[in-house]
Each structure stands twice: as C-alpha cells, then as structure tokens.
Design an enzyme around this catalytic site. Sequence first.
Site, PDB file in Angstrom:
ATOM      1  N   TRP A 163      -0.070  15.553 -58.242  1.00  0.00           N
ATOM      2  CA  TRP A 163      -0.009  15.460 -59.698  1.00  0.00           C
ATOM      3  C   TRP A 163      -0.159  16.856 -60.293  1.00  0.00           C
ATOM      4  O   TRP A 163      -0.574  17.792 -59.600  1.00  0.00           O
ATOM      5  CB  TRP A 163      -1.106  14.538 -60.229  1.00  0.00           C
ATOM      6  N   ASP A 200       0.161  21.086 -69.048  1.00  0.00           N
ATOM      7  CA  ASP A 200       0.227  20.665 -70.445  1.00  0.00           C
ATOM      8  C   ASP A 200       0.038  19.160 -70.583  1.00  0.00           C
ATOM      9  O   ASP A 200      -0.062  18.430 -69.589  1.00  0.00           O
ATOM     10  CB  ASP A 200       1.558  21.105 -71.053  1.00  0.00           C
ATOM     11  N   GLU A 212       2.260  17.037 -68.691  1.00  0.00           N
ATOM     12  CA  GLU A 212       2.029  17.098 -67.243  1.00  0.00           C
ATOM     13  C   GLU A 212       3.201  17.704 -66.485  1.00  0.00           C
ATOM     14  O   GLU A 212       3.490  17.339 -65.354  1.00  0.00           O
ATOM     15  CB  GLU A 212       1.725  15.697 -66.692  1.00  0.00           C
TER      16      GLU A 212
END
Length: 511
Positions: free
Chosen positions: A145, A209, A212
Amino acid sequence: MQLLYSLLLLFPLLAVLGSAVPTRHDYEDDDLDAWLARQTEFAVEGLLANISPEGTMRGVVVAATSRDHPNYWYHWTRDSALVMSVTNGLYVRSSAGTEASQLLQTRMLEFVTLARHLQFPPRNGAEGLGEPKFNVDGTTFTGPWGRPQNDGPALRALTIIQFAEEYLARGGDETLLRELLYPAHARWGIKPDLAFVASPTLGLGLGFDLWEEVKGHFFYTRTVQHAALVAGQRFAATMGDDDSWYWADLERARQHLEAALPNHWSRAHGHIIETLNWAGGVDNKASNLDAATLLAVLHTRRENGLFSPYSPEIQFTFLRLIDAFESLYPINGEKSDPVGDPLAPALGRYAEDVYDGYGKSAGNPWVLLTAAAAEYIYASITQWLKEGEITVAPSSARFINRVTGNHDDAPLCAFTIPQHDPTFRVLVSNATRFADSFLNRVRRHAPPDGRLSEQINRETGFMQGASDLTWSYASIVTANWAREEVKQQQATSSLFRQDNAPDNALPVAVQ
C-alpha cells in the site's frame, strides 16, 4: 431539520443494503429543497450504518459497503476521522440529554476507544501512526500500500479534540476524558497523534497523499496538520498541560508548516500546487492541479487556517478546477436538468486521473468533490453575509464574477459593495443559485433510492465505483449544513425578506 435528525437517530442502524443497479433521478416529484431534505436524511442514515456495522470491531468506520470490485471494507484513518467529524457535528446539533445525543456520544467514545487500540503498539512492520488502513477486526492491513500517510493522525486528533471540547461543554466526565484522550503517560489519545505530526522525520516527512498515489509533501496534508497543531495547542491549555517539551514541539512544527505552506502557491500556474518534493508514486499529474486543495480548506474551516476558503489563492484554484473539468467529462455538456434548473460541472480529483472506481481507464467525477464545490461557495457567501459587504479586488473579481454570473472586467483597485446596496443582494442570491447548481448536478445523477457511490460515470452519469461510500454521504451532510447556514443568515436579514427579494437577478453563468 434538527427534530428530523433526532427522530432518525432513534432508529436502529441499518443493515448493509443490497446492490441494486442505480438509476438517475427521475425529477417527477420534487425540487432541490425537497430532494436535499430527503437525501440528507438518507445520508445521515447511511453514514451511521457504516459505523460499527455488524461483524466489525466497535468504533470501526467502513469506507464503503463494497467488499469486492473494489474492496473498501476497511477502516481508513483519514476517512474515519472525516466521517466521525460529521458525526460530531450531529452530536453538536443534537439536544443535550436526548436519546439521540447519547447515541452519538457513544459512537464518538467508541471511535476514541478504537483509536487507542490502533495507535499502539505498532503491528508487524507496519508504519505505526502513519499506517493508512486497518482490517475491520482492528488488525493492521499489512499488504502492499501507499504508506505512510501523514494526514490521518492529524485529522483524527482534530476530530477528537473537537468532540472533547463539546463533551466538556456539556458537562461530560473529565476523568473519563483524561483516561481516554489525555492520559498522563501519553501513550495513547491526542498527544501521540500530535507528537507524530510534529516530528520532522515522521509526520512532517515524506508520505503519500490522500488519494494514496503520490509520495511527497502535500498542500492537503500540511493544511490539516497545521489545523491539528493549532487545535492541539488550544486543547493542551484547556487540559492544563505544562509539558514544555510537548509545547515546544507543537510550536516548532506549526512554524515550520506556516513557512512551508506558502510555497504551494504558484503564480506561474495561477493555482495552488498540491504536490511538492515528488518522491515516488504515479507521475501523471502534469498540471499539479488537484481538488484536494478545496477539501483542505473545507476540512479546516473551524481552525482559521493559513489559507482560508476566502483567500485569493484558493479562489483562483477553484476557478481553475472548474475550467479543467468543465469540458473534460461528457456529462458536463448537459447545462440544465429536465425542469430547467442549471447544472454546474461535476468535479473529479485531477484532470489526468485514470482511476475509474474499479481499475485504470479514465477518471470520473466524484460525488464528494462536486458537493464540496457547493459547500465552498456557500462558505464564501456566509463570509460575505457576516462581513456585511463584498470586497471586489483585482485578485477576487474573476471569482466573484463567475459565481454570481456577472461579466464585468476586473477593477484596477479594490472597492466594496455594502449590504445596503441592492447589488449586494443580487450577488448573494445569484451566488447561492450557483452553489445550488452543484448540488443539482449531484441530484441529476443520484439514484431515486438515495444510495451514493464514489464516482459518477463520465459518459452515462450513473453511479460507479464503491457503493455506499461513507465519505459521499458525509459530503452531502456538510454541504447541506453550509447551505442551511446561508439560508438562516438570509432569513434573519431584512434584505432577503420576500418583499425585498431581488427582481433584477443576473443570469447564473454555467458555461
């Protein structure tokens, strides 16, 4: 509306709704006022249904009911803080001592308790306080992620501080509050989040941010961090915190952000640059024009941030956003709805966006960003009404002309239009209609059952992406609150009595 919310909140939370294919609004039985009243009811209902839904840990806020294609059945630190900020807004608007007020207070305390669980200890190589999302059982999502995300702790601290202030104002248990939010050992609660924000190597360092996608330093992140630090200093004083090291850290970080944020304004581009110091992630944002800028000033209105919604830099950026999306999405070619009400352009994240809600093809308008545009204009109108005048300067003329449908050239010097001038009334009324046209745009594409997804298909106008997006519901509620504030101010002013209603209103320009 207050009674309506109170009655609504007495009902049990809804089960997860089905997945019927949505259709666009049929316009058969209501106007914007009627639709917005009904849609706001449903939005409050849908928002509350996504807090601690069945099968999740208490206090979890699921981003959406969608569990596949895409899977948003997670608790995001950022999204949950923004949703719980709206829940706190409902709490503030509820009557103390009522069952509705108690239910909302319980939801807020459950969120605070969950935050304590998620803060420490860090899990299995995750980013600690910068970890962006968690599984619904309270465990950390450890898959690949975009991490860390440094806006989450700031937003969580900001929401919890605002709740704590209201809780204390209502005579809440200060001992319980200190245990949950401000323990002396500071291992959980507000102080760890703000200490993270204030750290040069953690919160103030590079991160991803809010979308993502990009790693760097961001106007949105820095703006919410600044607001959290200001609120944190205020709350520390309320709690009698004399920790000199903590105070020094917050002050040093606040000054750092106040020096860094002006660097995001680009005179050459004519708008706020969202990303500075790019360090990774997607590299397709050539314009660096991002609707996150608009969200930044809306999410920090209470704290009087360095850039207010009324600053020329934000006004320029707002206009650039409208220009960017107006011709980008085919649905924006429809300028009025079937009953003749004007439709403003639907707004997306940024012009180069390729995320379509499921994968990568072409980006779409977002419900929450289109509603945010309405909220932004209502906030500007509220400011005019509070000040009792509109200041027209070379730096603000294009914004005022656009939102009021005027076509005058920019003046060579600033002048004011006082509230007793009939022009003031006309400009306010026209700006209100322009703000309404953004909500009319959402109304045009909302299904009759009120269920809002993340995006609106740019070609067909149907809902697309994650279903029952909690943030979409939150955006309707806050836009409606901003609209109600304007209407209440107008209701108390003799200028806007029915017998004084403007009869020479300028046409609203939606081009």
